[in-house]
Design an enzyme around this catalytic site. Structure first.
Site, mmCIF file in Angstrom:
data_model
loop_
_atom_site.group_PDB
_atom_site.id
_atom_site.type_symbol
_atom_site.label_atom_id
_atom_site.label_comp_id
_atom_site.label_asym_id
_atom_site.label_seq_id
_atom_site.Cartn_x
_atom_site.Cartn_y
_atom_site.Cartn_z
ATOM 1 N N SER A 141 9.102 5.323 2.837
ATOM 2 C CA SER A 141 7.696 5.581 2.494
ATOM 3 C C SER A 141 7.083 6.553 3.487
ATOM 4 O O SER A 141 6.077 7.196 3.204
ATOM 5 C CB SER A 141 6.903 4.279 2.508
ATOM 6 O OG SER A 141 7.542 3.326 1.710
ATOM 7 N N ARG A 142 7.670 6.658 4.682
ATOM 8 C CA ARG A 142 7.091 7.522 5.714
ATOM 9 C C ARG A 142 7.609 8.963 5.623
ATOM 10 O O ARG A 142 7.154 9.814 6.393
ATOM 11 C CB ARG A 142 7.342 6.931 7.095
ATOM 12 C CG ARG A 142 6.480 5.677 7.347
ATOM 13 C CD ARG A 142 6.733 5.085 8.710
ATOM 14 N NE ARG A 142 5.746 4.071 9.069
ATOM 15 C CZ ARG A 142 6.028 2.790 9.276
ATOM 16 N NH1 ARG A 142 7.252 2.345 9.143
ATOM 17 N NH2 ARG A 142 5.066 1.946 9.626
ATOM 18 N N MET A 148 5.984 -3.516 1.192
ATOM 19 C CA MET A 148 4.638 -3.174 1.660
ATOM 20 C C MET A 148 4.058 -2.084 0.751
ATOM 21 O O MET A 148 3.136 -1.371 1.148
ATOM 22 C CB MET A 148 4.674 -2.689 3.109
ATOM 23 C CG MET A 148 5.157 -3.777 4.063
ATOM 24 S SD MET A 148 4.557 -3.587 5.756
ATOM 25 C CE MET A 148 5.140 -1.964 6.154
ATOM 26 N N GLN A 184 2.956 -6.531 11.778
ATOM 27 C CA GLN A 184 4.132 -5.755 12.172
ATOM 28 C C GLN A 184 3.791 -4.310 12.556
ATOM 29 O O GLN A 184 4.680 -3.488 12.688
ATOM 30 C CB GLN A 184 5.221 -5.818 11.096
ATOM 31 C CG GLN A 184 4.892 -5.135 9.788
ATOM 32 C CD GLN A 184 5.946 -5.409 8.738
ATOM 33 O OE1 GLN A 184 5.980 -6.473 8.140
ATOM 34 N NE2 GLN A 184 6.812 -4.434 8.469
ATOM 35 N N GLY A 235 16.522 -3.898 2.047
ATOM 36 C CA GLY A 235 17.329 -2.684 2.115
ATOM 37 C C GLY A 235 18.121 -2.586 3.411
ATOM 38 O O GLY A 235 17.633 -2.948 4.484
ATOM 39 N N LEU A 253 15.734 7.378 1.790
ATOM 40 C CA LEU A 253 14.368 7.286 1.261
ATOM 41 C C LEU A 253 13.539 6.366 2.153
ATOM 42 O O LEU A 253 14.007 5.329 2.605
ATOM 43 C CB LEU A 253 14.381 6.711 -0.156
ATOM 44 C CG LEU A 253 15.058 7.539 -1.241
ATOM 45 C CD1 LEU A 253 14.638 7.038 -2.615
ATOM 46 C CD2 LEU A 253 14.733 9.016 -1.113
ATOM 47 N N LEU A 267 6.053 2.332 -3.226
ATOM 48 C CA LEU A 267 7.410 2.091 -3.724
ATOM 49 C C LEU A 267 8.143 3.377 -4.080
ATOM 50 O O LEU A 267 7.590 4.272 -4.709
ATOM 51 C CB LEU A 267 7.343 1.182 -4.955
ATOM 52 C CG LEU A 267 6.660 -0.170 -4.735
ATOM 53 C CD1 LEU A 267 6.718 -0.997 -6.017
ATOM 54 C CD2 LEU A 267 7.267 -0.938 -3.577
ATOM 55 N N HIS A 268 9.401 3.439 -3.663
ATOM 56 C CA HIS A 268 10.264 4.574 -4.013
ATOM 57 C C HIS A 268 11.566 4.000 -4.577
ATOM 58 O O HIS A 268 11.707 2.776 -4.736
ATOM 59 C CB HIS A 268 10.495 5.465 -2.795
ATOM 60 C CG HIS A 268 10.945 4.723 -1.563
ATOM 61 N ND1 HIS A 268 12.132 4.049 -1.488
ATOM 62 C CD2 HIS A 268 10.330 4.526 -0.364
ATOM 63 C CE1 HIS A 268 12.269 3.509 -0.293
ATOM 64 N NE2 HIS A 268 11.178 3.761 0.410
ATOM 65 N N HIS A 316 13.120 0.862 -3.024
ATOM 66 C CA HIS A 316 12.548 -0.437 -3.432
ATOM 67 C C HIS A 316 13.007 -0.806 -4.845
ATOM 68 O O HIS A 316 13.287 -1.974 -5.135
ATOM 69 C CB HIS A 316 11.018 -0.382 -3.446
ATOM 70 C CG HIS A 316 10.383 -0.093 -2.131
ATOM 71 N ND1 HIS A 316 9.848 1.134 -1.824
ATOM 72 C CD2 HIS A 316 10.192 -0.877 -1.039
ATOM 73 C CE1 HIS A 316 9.345 1.090 -0.603
ATOM 74 N NE2 HIS A 316 9.541 -0.098 -0.099
HETATM 75 O O1 PAF Z 1 10.626 -3.642 4.919
HETATM 76 C C1 PAF Z 1 9.425 -3.856 4.648
HETATM 77 O O2 PAF Z 1 8.829 -3.214 3.775
HETATM 78 C C2 PAF Z 1 8.679 -4.928 5.414
HETATM 79 O O3 PAF Z 1 9.088 -4.986 6.734
HETATM 80 C C3 PAF Z 1 8.771 -6.311 4.743
HETATM 81 C C4 PAF Z 1 10.190 -6.836 4.713
HETATM 82 C C5 PAF Z 1 8.224 -6.242 3.331
HETATM 83 C C6 PAF Z 1 7.919 -7.323 5.532
HETATM 84 O O4 PAF Z 1 6.591 -6.933 5.605
#
Ligand code: PAF
Length: 279
Positions: A187-188, A31, A62, A148, A185, A34-35, A38
């Site tokens: 993103s939040r 999503m 989600q 992950g 790690l 990126l860190h 990812h």
């Molecule tokens: O883990 C995530 O970043 C999200 O849940 C994913 C797997 C990309 C689905 O939107």
């Protein structure tokens, strides 16, 4: 600069070309924001397949009401630069209409596994994840896809979903990347103040202690209670769960001969942190 496509048709055209050349493909769904976690997924894909496709899509399905869909960190340019520098071959960054056209009415739901833990606190979350990931897997038709272990329950839900729906892509989990002090790690993590950031590693330290004491044969309920107290004592405002589960079914950990997993979700300031370790 990494090539970016925004439609399923463009994605499939490129994938068909690669297939015709006999190349294998890896998919790294993200999503964005990126860190290094990812990038570890991308590195694993680059290591094990000939062509790596990353996806960037902040999936509205989600996010629950009151969650951070609007404020979720978005910076496509920085993300695509990172992916390009890492050697990722293609970025698929669709918009919401491409993923969910008018009258979109299908959902994927993974019963049982998706209803516990995160499923209890974020109703609909795993339906949203399973729906978008099944679409991404179908759209790309890659040989392998990488997720992950930090989102351990998500990894189990996706693995089960792919098995149940006969999606041929192999689902591979990649170990959690941590800061030096153990904080996973995420993103939040940007939501943490300096003081909260100092308290945050206690989550991982507590999980490690619980796991080692489970192995030593200590009482699980007492350990779970002890773990929650540790986390609250350093300033977390609440603990949604800190509990030990069967690593595959996520049912309560009964049989100590099977692999287990300690999982936690707890709130620290504006951030809700999740983490897990193996037993
Ligand atoms: O883990 C995530 O970043 C999200 O849940 C994913 C797997 C990309 C689905 O939107």
């Amino acid at each position: 600069m990494i090539k970016t496509v925004r439609t399923v048709d463009e994605l499939r055209k490129i994938v068909r070309g690669w297939r015709a050349e006999g190349l294998s493909m890896g998919l790294v769904p993200t999503m964005g924001a990126l860190h290094a976690g990812h990038m570890a997924l991308a590195a694993r894909s680059l290591e094990t397949t000939d062509r790596t496709i990353a996806t960037l899509f902040v999936n509205p399905k989600q996010f629950g009401e009151g969650e951070d869909l609007e404020s979720y960190p978005r910076d496509e340019q920085t993300d695509s630069d990172k992916l390009g520098q890492a050697g990722v071959h293609l970025l698929f960054a669709p918009d919401v209409d491409q993923m969910y056209p008018a009258n979109f009415s299908t959902g994927v739901s993974v019963g049982g596994l998706g209803d516990v833990l995160e499923g209890t606190y974020r109703p609909g979350f795993f339906d949203g994840v399973a729906t978008v990931v099944s679409k991404l897997l179908n759209q790309a038709g890659a040989d392998r896809a990488f997720f992950g272990e930090k989102d351990y329950q998500q990894l189990q839900v996706i693995t089960r979903m792919a098995r149940d729906l006969n999606i041929p892509t192999v689902i591979e989990g990649v170990a959690t990347i941590r800061e030096e002090d153990g904080l996973a790690l995420s993103s939040r993590n940007v939501y943490l103040s300096a003081e909260e950031r100092r308290a945050a590693p206690v989550l991982y330290q507590t999980l490690m202690q619980v796991a080692s004491r489970v192995k030593a044969g200590d009482d699980i309920i007492e350990l779970e209670n002890w773990g929650r107290e540790q986390v609250l004592a350093v300033g977390f405002s609440s603990v949604d769960y800190l509990s030990v589960h069967d690593a595959e079914t996520l049912e309560a950990f009964g049989e100590r001969s099977r692999p287990g997993r300690v999982l936690v979700a707890a709130k620290l300031g504006r951030a809700r942190l999740i983490d897990n370790v193996p037993v």
